[in-house]
Scaffold this motif. Structure first.
Motif, PDB file in Angstrom:
ATOM      1  N   ALA A  85       0.872  -1.174   0.000  1.00 13.65           N
ATOM      2  CA  ALA A  85       0.000   0.000   0.000  1.00 13.65           C
ATOM      3  C   ALA A  85       0.905   1.219   0.000  1.00 13.65           C
ATOM      4  O   ALA A  85       1.855   1.296   0.776  1.00 13.65           O
ATOM      5  N   HIS A  86       0.613   2.139  -0.896  1.00 14.71           N
ATOM      6  CA  HIS A  86       1.431   3.345  -1.042  1.00 14.71           C
ATOM      7  C   HIS A  86       0.564   4.585  -0.860  1.00 14.71           C
ATOM      8  O   HIS A  86      -0.572   4.628  -1.340  1.00 14.71           O
ATOM      9  N   LEU A  87       1.111   5.590  -0.198  1.00 17.13           N
ATOM     10  CA  LEU A  87       0.501   6.908  -0.161  1.00 17.13           C
ATOM     11  C   LEU A  87       1.017   7.652  -1.383  1.00 17.13           C
ATOM     12  O   LEU A  87       2.219   7.896  -1.511  1.00 17.13           O
ATOM     13  N   GLU A  88       0.117   7.971  -2.302  1.00 16.19           N
ATOM     14  CA  GLU A  88       0.511   8.601  -3.558  1.00 16.19           C
ATOM     15  C   GLU A  88       0.693  10.101  -3.367  1.00 16.19           C
ATOM     16  O   GLU A  88       0.322  10.663  -2.343  1.00 16.19           O
ATOM     17  N   ALA A  89       1.240  10.751  -4.374  1.00 19.26           N
ATOM     18  CA  ALA A  89       1.520  12.191  -4.314  1.00 19.26           C
ATOM     19  C   ALA A  89       0.254  13.014  -4.156  1.00 19.26           C
ATOM     20  O   ALA A  89       0.280  14.093  -3.589  1.00 19.26           O
ATOM     21  N   ASP A  90      -0.889  12.495  -4.629  1.00 18.79           N
ATOM     22  CA  ASP A  90      -2.145  13.229  -4.514  1.00 18.79           C
ATOM     23  C   ASP A  90      -2.867  12.983  -3.198  1.00 18.79           C
ATOM     24  O   ASP A  90      -3.962  13.503  -2.978  1.00 18.79           O
ATOM     25  N   GLY A  91      -2.280  12.183  -2.291  1.00 20.62           N
ATOM     26  CA  GLY A  91      -2.882  11.941  -0.976  1.00 20.62           C
ATOM     27  C   GLY A  91      -3.719  10.673  -0.896  1.00 20.62           C
ATOM     28  O   GLY A  91      -4.177  10.324   0.194  1.00 20.62           O
ATOM     29  N   GLU A  92      -3.937  10.008  -1.993  1.00 21.09           N
ATOM     30  CA  GLU A  92      -4.713   8.768  -2.000  1.00 21.09           C
ATOM     31  C   GLU A  92      -3.816   7.593  -1.624  1.00 21.09           C
ATOM     32  O   GLU A  92      -2.614   7.607  -1.875  1.00 21.09           O
ATOM     33  N   ILE A  93      -4.420   6.560  -1.046  1.00 21.83           N
ATOM     34  CA  ILE A  93      -3.690   5.334  -0.718  1.00 21.83           C
ATOM     35  C   ILE A  93      -4.052   4.306  -1.789  1.00 21.83           C
ATOM     36  O   ILE A  93      -5.219   3.989  -1.981  1.00 21.83           O
ATOM     37  N   SER A  94      -3.035   3.800  -2.487  1.00 24.09           N
ATOM     38  CA  SER A  94      -3.262   2.785  -3.506  1.00 24.09           C
ATOM     39  C   SER A  94      -2.794   1.444  -2.971  1.00 24.09           C
ATOM     40  O   SER A  94      -1.798   1.352  -2.243  1.00 24.09           O
ATOM     41  N   LEU A  95      -3.538   0.398  -3.326  1.00 23.40           N
ATOM     42  CA  LEU A  95      -3.269  -0.952  -2.819  1.00 23.40           C
ATOM     43  C   LEU A  95      -2.950  -1.903  -3.949  1.00 23.40           C
ATOM     44  O   LEU A  95      -3.449  -1.749  -5.067  1.00 23.40           O
ATOM     45  N   ARG A  96      -2.146  -2.892  -3.617  1.00 21.46           N
ATOM     46  CA  ARG A  96      -1.884  -4.010  -4.533  1.00 21.46           C
ATOM     47  C   ARG A  96      -2.104  -5.284  -3.733  1.00 21.46           C
ATOM     48  O   ARG A  96      -1.473  -5.497  -2.699  1.00 21.46           O
ATOM     49  N   LYS A  97      -3.048  -6.106  -4.207  1.00 20.91           N
ATOM     50  CA  LYS A  97      -3.357  -7.359  -3.505  1.00 20.91           C
ATOM     51  C   LYS A  97      -2.301  -8.398  -3.800  1.00 20.91           C
ATOM     52  O   LYS A  97      -1.602  -8.347  -4.803  1.00 20.91           O
ATOM     53  N   ARG A  98      -2.214  -9.374  -2.900  1.00 17.03           N
ATOM     54  CA  ARG A  98      -1.312 -10.512  -3.121  1.00 17.03           C
ATOM     55  C   ARG A  98      -1.857 -11.406  -4.197  1.00 17.03           C
ATOM     56  O   ARG A  98      -2.984 -11.567  -4.427  1.00 17.03           O
TER      57      ARG A  98
END
Length: 112
Positions: free
Chosen positions: A99-112
């Motif tokens: 899970a990353h906090l992106e530059a625009d403030g959103e949290i993006s996820l990548r599932k296993r």
């Protein structure tokens, strides 16, 4: 967005009876828009400048484990991460590869 706020503040000062003439106000608005345009061009054409102006993403979760040091630095709470998981339909943190906090403030996820 910052450009719009600055222009709005300049316009509000002029409307509220500030001592700025209309010509001065228009000149200030043109200068703000010009600087915004120049900075956008520099970001687009100069990769080093882009890295300086745009923050990179921050890793918050890796292989189901929360990285608290990064959370403290970015002022993100565990509740915010869990809310993002629920929005994505993920019930357990162990299902998250990253899970990353992106530059625009959103949290993006990548599932296993």
């Amino acid at each position: 967005m910052l450009v719009l706020v600055v222009i709005g503040a300049l316009a509000a000062d002029a409307v509220s009876g500030g001592s700025i003439s209309t010509g001065d106000l228009l000149l200030m608005i043109v200068v703000v828009l010009l600087w915004s345009y120049i900075l956008d061009i520099l970001e687009y054409r100069v990769p080093v400048f882009r890295r300086l102006m745009r923050p990179s993403h921050t890793l918050l979760v890796e292989n189901g484990r929360i990285i608290r040091r990064n959370m403290r630095r970015e002022l993100v709470t565990e509740e915010e991460i869990m809310a993002t998981l629920r929005k994505q339909g993920i019930c357990d943190l162990l299902e998250v590869a990253s899970a990353h906090l992106e530059a625009d403030g959103e949290i993006s996820l990548r599932k296993r």
